[in-house]
Design a protein around this motif. Structure first.
Motif, PDB file in Angstrom:
ATOM      1  N   GLY A   1      46.159  17.274  81.878  1.00  0.00           N
ATOM      2  CA  GLY A   1      46.425  16.834  83.248  1.00  0.00           C
ATOM      3  C   GLY A   1      45.731  17.720  84.258  1.00  0.00           C
ATOM      4  N   LEU A   2      45.695  19.000  83.959  1.00  0.00           N
ATOM      5  CA  LEU A   2      45.033  19.952  84.846  1.00  0.00           C
ATOM      6  C   LEU A   2      43.532  19.705  84.873  1.00  0.00           C
ATOM      7  CD1 LEU A   2      45.468  22.473  86.616  1.00  0.00           C
ATOM      8  CD2 LEU A   2      45.004  23.832  84.594  1.00  0.00           C
ATOM      9  N   THR A   3      42.934  19.477  83.712  1.00  0.00           N
ATOM     10  CA  THR A   3      41.488  19.228  83.681  1.00  0.00           C
ATOM     11  C   THR A   3      41.139  17.915  84.370  1.00  0.00           C
ATOM     12  OG1 THR A   3      41.710  18.273  81.473  1.00  0.00           O
ATOM     13  CG2 THR A   3      41.020  20.573  81.606  1.00  0.00           C
ATOM     14  N   GLU A   4      41.988  16.899  84.221  1.00  0.00           N
ATOM     15  CA  GLU A   4      41.750  15.625  84.908  1.00  0.00           C
ATOM     16  C   GLU A   4      41.841  15.797  86.422  1.00  0.00           C
ATOM     17  OE1 GLU A   4      44.449  12.759  83.335  1.00  0.00           O
ATOM     18  OE2 GLU A   4      43.470  12.714  81.379  1.00  0.00           O
ATOM     19  N   ALA A   5      42.837  16.552  86.875  1.00  0.00           N
ATOM     20  CA  ALA A   5      42.980  16.790  88.310  1.00  0.00           C
ATOM     21  C   ALA A   5      41.794  17.582  88.847  1.00  0.00           C
ATOM     22  CB  ALA A   5      44.277  17.544  88.586  1.00  0.00           C
ATOM     23  N   ARG A   6      41.357  18.576  88.091  1.00  0.00           N
ATOM     24  CA  ARG A   6      40.205  19.377  88.505  1.00  0.00           C
ATOM     25  C   ARG A   6      38.952  18.508  88.596  1.00  0.00           C
ATOM     26  NH1 ARG A   6      39.124  23.295  84.244  1.00  0.00           N
ATOM     27  NH2 ARG A   6      41.125  24.174  84.782  1.00  0.00           N
ATOM     28  N   ALA A   7      38.799  17.594  87.631  1.00  0.00           N
ATOM     29  CA  ALA A   7      37.632  16.708  87.631  1.00  0.00           C
ATOM     30  C   ALA A   7      37.661  15.777  88.835  1.00  0.00           C
ATOM     31  CB  ALA A   7      37.599  15.902  86.335  1.00  0.00           C
ATOM     32  N   LYS A   8      38.832  15.286  89.190  1.00  0.00           N
ATOM     33  CA  LYS A   8      38.931  14.406  90.354  1.00  0.00           C
ATOM     34  C   LYS A   8      38.625  15.154  91.648  1.00  0.00           C
ATOM     35  CE  LYS A   8      42.175  10.917  88.732  1.00  0.00           C
ATOM     36  NZ  LYS A   8      43.526  10.366  88.880  1.00  0.00           N
ATOM     37  N   ILE A   9      39.137  16.380  91.756  1.00  0.00           N
ATOM     38  CA  ILE A   9      38.962  17.147  92.990  1.00  0.00           C
ATOM     39  C   ILE A   9      37.506  17.554  93.185  1.00  0.00           C
ATOM     40  CG2 ILE A   9      39.512  19.335  94.129  1.00  0.00           C
ATOM     41  CD1 ILE A   9      42.309  19.084  92.825  1.00  0.00           C
ATOM     42  N   PHE A  10      36.890  18.090  92.135  1.00  0.00           N
ATOM     43  CA  PHE A  10      35.539  18.637  92.259  1.00  0.00           C
ATOM     44  C   PHE A  10      34.444  17.653  91.872  1.00  0.00           C
ATOM     45  CE2 PHE A  10      38.166  22.475  91.646  1.00  0.00           C
ATOM     46  CZ  PHE A  10      37.884  23.079  92.851  1.00  0.00           C
ATOM     47  N   GLY A  11      34.808  16.439  91.494  1.00  0.00           N
ATOM     48  CA  GLY A  11      33.812  15.430  91.169  1.00  0.00           C
ATOM     49  C   GLY A  11      33.132  15.638  89.835  1.00  0.00           C
ATOM     50  N   HIS A  12      33.773  16.339  88.906  1.00  0.00           N
ATOM     51  CA  HIS A  12      33.203  16.536  87.578  1.00  0.00           C
ATOM     52  C   HIS A  12      33.471  15.319  86.704  1.00  0.00           C
ATOM     53  CE1 HIS A  12      33.733  21.142  88.188  1.00  0.00           C
ATOM     54  NE2 HIS A  12      32.748  20.655  88.901  1.00  0.00           N
TER      55      HIS A  12
END
Length: 99
Positions: free
Chosen positions: A14-25
């Motif tokens: 969940g953390l990696t998904e949220a990080r990807a959404k925020i930073f566009g990864h």
């Protein structure tokens, strides 16, 4: 132990998904090579060019002529002092060969 690791993996995904959404990864869960990095590079040229203002000096012939005149006058001053570029065939390489 099993339940704790299960929740830990859920939290980290969940953390990696949220990080990807925020930073566009782009998430790459399989670990395979992805062309996304190369495809993303195409936008950089236009993006970076947009950061800089338009250079009017390149289009203005008066500015270019003045710069050329300054270059020639500087070259003339250097030639008078004996510091200008050598004539063709009289440079360092030719002097080296004649020794």
């Amino acid at each position: 132990g099993g339940l704790r690791t299960f929740f830990a993996t859920i939290v980290t995904t969940g953390l990696t998904e949220a990080r990807a959404k925020i930073f566009g990864h782009v998430l790459n869960l399989t670990g395979q090579r992805s062309p996304h990095k190369i495809l993303r590079k195409k936008l950089i040229d236009d993006k970076v060019a947009g950061w800089y203002p338009y250079d009017i000096k390149k289009d203005d012939p008066l500015v270019m002529a003045r710069q050329e005149q300054e270059r020639l006058s500087k070259l003339e001053i250097l030639k008078r002092r004996g510091k200008g570029p050598p004539k063709k065939g009289q440079g360092r390489r030719a002097a080296k060969r004649s020794k």
